[in-house]
Design an enzyme around this catalytic site. Structure first.
Site, short mmCIF file in Angstrom:
data_model
loop_
_atom_site.label_atom_id
_atom_site.label_comp_id
_atom_site.label_asym_id
_atom_site.label_seq_id
_atom_site.Cartn_x
_atom_site.Cartn_y
_atom_site.Cartn_z
CE1 TYR A 34 0.99 -0.43 4.45
CE2 TYR A 34 0.05 1.77 4.44
CZ TYR A 34 0.80 0.79 5.07
OH TYR A 34 1.36 1.05 6.29
CE LYS A 145 2.99 3.48 3.44
NZ LYS A 145 3.13 3.45 4.89
CD GLU A 177 9.87 1.97 10.70
OE1 GLU A 177 9.73 2.95 9.95
OE2 GLU A 177 9.70 0.80 10.32
CG LEU A 201 8.03 2.68 5.03
CD1 LEU A 201 7.67 1.42 4.26
CD2 LEU A 201 6.79 3.50 5.28
N1 PDD Z 1 2.60 4.92 7.76
N2 PDD Z 1 7.33 3.86 9.23
C1 PDD Z 1 6.21 3.12 9.23
C2 PDD Z 1 6.25 1.76 9.81
C3 PDD Z 1 5.01 3.65 8.69
O1 PDD Z 1 3.90 2.89 8.68
C4 PDD Z 1 5.02 4.97 8.16
C5 PDD Z 1 3.79 5.60 7.58
C6 PDD Z 1 6.21 5.71 8.19
C7 PDD Z 1 6.31 7.10 7.64
O2 PDD Z 1 6.37 7.10 6.21
P1 PDD Z 1 5.80 8.33 5.36
O3 PDD Z 1 6.49 9.54 5.85
O4 PDD Z 1 6.14 8.00 3.96
O5 PDD Z 1 4.31 8.38 5.62
C8 PDD Z 1 7.35 5.12 8.71
C9 PDD Z 1 1.39 5.33 7.09
C10 PDD Z 1 1.05 6.77 7.26
C11 PDD Z 1 0.28 4.37 7.47
O6 PDD Z 1 0.58 3.20 7.59
O7 PDD Z 1 -0.87 4.80 7.60
#
Ligand code: PDD
Length: 280
Positions: A34, A145, A177, A201
């Site tokens: 996703y 992701k 993270e 991620l």
């Molecule tokens: N999640 N690390 C993890 C495990 C995440 O699920 C996310 C974001 C991030 C931040 O990535 P970005 O800046 O590209 O949103 C880091 C999204 C928002 C979610 O799962 O809803």
């Protein structure tokens, strides 16, 4: 359930009418990937970077991207409200198989779904949030992701049940993270975030912040952070597409500095907000 229009497999349908087979491998196995892409006044933030990460995720699970970047933009644009700050959630699963079998079925079409929602700022975002450190129980593909998020869900739930907004994950003594966010810390005046690899991620928000820090002479580096070092940090932030930059003011029931968002947060958040608006 809000009955808005969503995209499913080539069609725009009402959410209540969007249906997927119980034999979909996303449902049975979490066999999918996703993306979450913010949209500020109808402008998809860092769209190309989100598409690049999507391509990497698809390659990692050996799925062919069903659309070109131009087609994705065409698909997603009708879902946006140009007067609002929103985010697109898009998901691609391997599709519907003839039976439940772990190995990939042959010749099946992927299931493609996209929905747009309004960005609702996290409660307490401005004054900062509480976080707890938890053992990072996830797998070795955290750079993908993937919709397979059971570990992340259990970790976030544990944090919420302890009155915290996020779980900060620790592997072999080093911070990776958050359960759904990247982490930054200010240690000895330097902004630090863990380096990319299969343990985190590669966040798009993370990349933007590092870039803005470098351009604006905010000392910043990508380096490992031990939990011990994190506990001595003068600032801790969590970053993601839906929450942008969130200061952590309490870690494991202890205040971070004076328990208020710090000066580096105010500076970089100001840069981030200005940058966001400059793209419109
Ligand atoms: N999640 N690390 C993890 C495990 C995440 O699920 C996310 C974001 C991030 C931040 O990535 P970005 O800046 O590209 O949103 C880091 C999204 C928002 C979610 O799962 O809803």
């Amino acid at each position: 359930m809000e009955n808005k229009t969503v995209y499913l497999n080539g069609q725009y349908v009402l959410l209540a009418e969007a249906k997927v087979s119980v034999m979909d491998r996303g449902f049975l196995f979490g066999d999918g990937v996703y993306e979450v892409i913010p949209s500020y006044s109808g402008h998809l933030f860092h769209f190309q970077e989100h598409m690049e990460r999507l391509e990497n995720s698809l390659n990692s699970i050996r799925l062919v991207n069903p659309h070109s970047r131009e087609q994705w933009l065409e698909i997603l644009t009708p879902l946006l409200d140009f007067s609002l700050d929103q985010y697109i959630y898009l998901q691609i699963t391997r599709g519907v198989g003839p039976k439940r079998d772990h190995a990939f079925p042959e010749n099946i079409a992927p299931t493609v779904f996209a929905i747009c929602s309004n960005i609702v700022p996290l409660e307490g975002k401005d004054s900062g949030v509480k976080a707890i450190s938890l053992d990072d129980s996830r797998w070795d593909l955290c750079n993908v992701k993937a919709t397979t998020l059971l570990a992340n869900i259990l970790l976030r739930q544990e944090a919420v049940e302890k009155g915290c907004a996020e779980a900060i994950l620790v592997k072999d003594g080093y911070v990776t993270e958050g359960a759904a966010s990247n982490i930054f810390a200010v240690i000895d005046g330097i902004l630090i975030t863990p380096p990319k690899g299969n343990g985190i991620l590669p966040g798009i928000t993370r990349d933007v912040i590092l870039e803005l820090a470098k351009k604006n002479n905010v000392p910043a580096t990508e380096d490992i952070i031990s939990l011990e070092a994190l506990k001595s940090a003068s600032e801790i932030w969590l970053t993601s597409s839906t929450r942008e930059i969130i200061p952590v003011v309490e870690l494991d029931s202890k205040k971070v500095s004076d328990g208020k968002p710090g000066p580096v947060f105010h500076a970089v958040n100001g840069l981030f907000q200005a940058y966001k608006r400059s793209l419109l």
